[in-house]
Design an enzyme around this catalytic site. Sequence first.
Site, mmCIF file in Angstrom:
data_model
loop_
_atom_site.group_PDB
_atom_site.id
_atom_site.type_symbol
_atom_site.label_atom_id
_atom_site.label_comp_id
_atom_site.label_asym_id
_atom_site.label_seq_id
_atom_site.Cartn_x
_atom_site.Cartn_y
_atom_site.Cartn_z
ATOM 1 N N LYS A 191 -45.651 -0.599 -6.930
ATOM 2 C CA LYS A 191 -46.490 -1.792 -7.063
ATOM 3 C C LYS A 191 -47.493 -1.561 -8.199
ATOM 4 C CE LYS A 191 -44.456 -3.391 -3.317
ATOM 5 N NZ LYS A 191 -43.702 -2.233 -2.857
HETATM 6 C C1 LIG Z 1 -42.139 -8.432 -0.918
HETATM 7 C C2 LIG Z 1 -42.624 -7.247 -0.151
HETATM 8 N N1 LIG Z 1 -43.496 -7.450 0.847
HETATM 9 C C3 LIG Z 1 -43.958 -6.420 1.583
HETATM 10 C C4 LIG Z 1 -43.570 -5.124 1.332
HETATM 11 C C5 LIG Z 1 -44.091 -4.026 2.199
HETATM 12 O O1 LIG Z 1 -44.939 -3.175 1.475
HETATM 13 P P1 LIG Z 1 -45.266 -1.726 2.044
HETATM 14 O O2 LIG Z 1 -44.221 -0.793 1.495
HETATM 15 O O3 LIG Z 1 -46.625 -1.423 1.491
HETATM 16 O O4 LIG Z 1 -45.248 -1.805 3.512
HETATM 17 C C6 LIG Z 1 -42.682 -4.869 0.290
HETATM 18 C C7 LIG Z 1 -42.266 -3.493 -0.017
HETATM 19 O O5 LIG Z 1 -41.785 -3.180 -1.080
HETATM 20 C C8 LIG Z 1 -42.186 -5.959 -0.465
HETATM 21 O O6 LIG Z 1 -41.283 -5.765 -1.430
#
Ligand SMILES: Cc1ncc(COP(=O)(O)O)c(C=O)c1O
Length: 394
Positions: A191
């Site tokens: 990210k």
């Molecule tokens: C669109 C989206 N939402 C939520 C998440 C969840 O993020 P996390 O890995 O911080 O839980 C991701 C993970 O890549 C994602 O691609």
Amino acid sequence: MPRDGLTAPNCYDAEPIPEAARAEIERLLSSGDLFRYTSENAPVSQLEAEFAAFMGVRYAVCVASCSAALFLSLKALDLPRGARVLVPAFTFAAVPSAIVHADCEPVLVEVGENFRIDLEDFRAKFDDTIAAVMISHMRGHTSDMDAIMELANARGVPVIEDAAHSLGTLWHGQKIGTIGKIGCFSFQSYKLVNAGEGGVLVTDDPELAARAIIMSGAYEHNWKKHPGLQNSFHHWQNKLPLYNTRMQNLSAAVIRPQLAEVPRRVRDGLANHDYVAAKLNESPWLDVPPPLGPETRAPDSLQFNLVGDWSDAEALRLQDEAKARGVGVQVFGLSQDNARAYWNWQFLGDLPDLPKTRAMLMRACDTRLPARLTRAELDFIADAIVTAAAAVKG
Ligand SMILES: Cc1ncc(COP(=O)(O)O)c(C=O)c1O
């Protein structure tokens, strides 16, 4: 592969963590003060204040991941068991998983060729049984928030924004993640801000913030280390479960100095994206959908469609041809077990038929495009993809 004297760019390595993080990490390692609630004004608390100011919101609650933030958002809304939650069918598997984790039922909505929620299907599925809406701005493509908020507000249904890929994206100049009742961001490595893992939820609603803070694991009177909200905390004390999904101080120490880097990463990421997109759009076989009118994007990756008559075999060959030229391209729906292809979410049980989303996933391509790339590297990537498409379609 060397090409015009240039080696294929590495699109997977993150940027180095700013030097400013080192002294703080050393201090934390020396003192062993890693738990967010041990000392006053701990790095996690400072990050919450800084992130709230950065986003222009009243409250930010740091947690272990964006998935945890999404889960806590639903819990903070106090939805009944089995509540139905609208969610786009083009997202990462962790998003419907967070809904299931919160004892709710995801209702998958079609996503169109432009990677955004299909409003016709959204309207059709938004009946009286819908208790909440969770909008994933997948890969930073903003769905039409004007239409979504109008419908949700008319029905008094709360909207949660999954802004995992949208830090720095604007809609009519307003920061994505601040339009719905709650916005959730990720600090996982792929990210814009990289802490390995981590997440944050933002809201202007004091009750939601207080509930999320307690449930994130502010046990006993640790909520006293969160400024304000004292009446709400007193009210909710011992009445909510503790899901213990806090952020620890080392993560905050890694994240805090990166906040200052966000405007530069957003600016360069968008310029990189638009530069490569323009080159891809010159090919008769490729199309990068434009942003929506009110949207100013903050991309760190590029999505494009294969246009014209592509067979699955040809689409797979494009992946191979691009790889042979040193660039990783993935057709979402053609790689085995892809976590962004809804038909792989078998944990949901019976999966609906979503022909629009399926058609999009079978021809939509994904490639990473970090903000740190140079012009020469962008040319390398664009040339590789355009010549790969030409090699397949001749
Ligand atoms: C669109 C989206 N939402 C939520 C998440 C969840 O993020 P996390 O890995 O911080 O839980 C991701 C993970 O890549 C994602 O691609």
